[in-house]
Motif scaffolding. Sequence first.
Motif, PDB file in Angstrom:
ATOM      1  N   THR A 128     -68.257  51.046  49.333  1.00 53.81           N
ATOM      2  CA  THR A 128     -67.172  50.788  48.392  1.00 53.81           C
ATOM      3  C   THR A 128     -65.869  51.411  48.860  1.00 53.81           C
ATOM      4  N   GLU A 132     -62.142  50.002  50.224  1.00 53.46           N
ATOM      5  CA  GLU A 132     -60.897  50.409  49.574  1.00 53.46           C
ATOM      6  C   GLU A 132     -59.855  50.937  50.559  1.00 53.46           C
ATOM      7  N   SER A 152     -60.376  57.651  47.385  1.00 52.46           N
ATOM      8  CA  SER A 152     -59.651  56.639  48.159  1.00 52.46           C
ATOM      9  C   SER A 152     -58.142  56.747  47.966  1.00 52.46           C
ATOM     10  N   SER A 153     -57.710  57.082  46.759  1.00 51.39           N
ATOM     11  CA  SER A 153     -56.272  57.138  46.487  1.00 51.39           C
ATOM     12  C   SER A 153     -55.577  58.172  47.355  1.00 51.39           C
TER      13      SER A 153
END
Length: 332
Positions: A128, A132, A152-153
């Motif tokens: 996942t 991303e 991920s951000s």
Amino acid sequence: MRATSAVTIGVGATAAVVVGALVQATGVGSAGTGLGTALSMSVPAEYRPLIEEAGNTCPDVSPNLLAALITQESGFNPKAQSPAGAQGIAQFMPSTWESHGIDGNRDGKRDVWDPEDAIPSSAKYLCTVAEEVKDVPGDRQSNMLAAYNSGSSRVIAAGGVPDIDETQNYVKSINALTKQPGGGKTATSTQAETAVNAAKGEIGTPYSWGGGNANGASAGSCCSPNGSSGSSVAGFDCSGLVLYAYAKAGISLPRTAAAQFAASEPVTPGQMRPGDLVFYGSSAASIHHVGIYVGGGWIINAPKPGTNVRYDPMDMMTDLYSVARPVPSKEI
């Protein structure tokens, strides 16, 4: 520092067994070959089928990579629990488990404490976050691991592995594990003796933050966590001394203590011998000090700014994490 959206690294108290002053890592430390479909890392027998199957969930994940990640997270301890609240063999935070945990064994429930659920969930979560951060510049595997650890951000915002010490050490440690040569062949007793003698030859050399390389003492850099600079001092810091000593024995090791642990194989107290490396920290990624065991409960180390290379008892710090034996690099 810990990202709230990420899986939390397992801590030493759950990834190791305390034996007196010695903390014996229960995680496997033998070799992997990086990406690929075959599992060459040493994995506890009961988890090999899970790792082999889950390690092929998507093209970005391999059995060796997944095995290295679980080794880093918990040392394959299904009961691991960190002070931050991470749980199980894959060290999921409850919020991350709620959104990404799966019923891997199809028994009707998602149980973070059940490796048959947690290991496939870990692989799925890796896939996942890989998706991303797929457009982020830099090494795709490193970005994926950084996203798994810090979210991920943060990777997207940083344009790569963020400048967070724990995340950078996490990525380096897992990458080092996956690149170890197959079979887990550790340093020989002759190489260990050479390394010990090289370190003994530096007794009295000043401590220098960032100092030391394969050729010997060198000026360091700025700055240590307490602000000490080694830029004007020719000497060694703890990992610089280890790097030099083992270079004299023909073994190339990474520069930092955490990466040196990832490039070594944990040993039990009864198997300890001079030349083994003694690591200190609360987890594999937070290792902050390393010394060279010389026998009788003593190490040679470069302790801290203002001191010289010297002998110290191995219980000199309260957070002794593991004793491990270097695994020679294929590049030697």
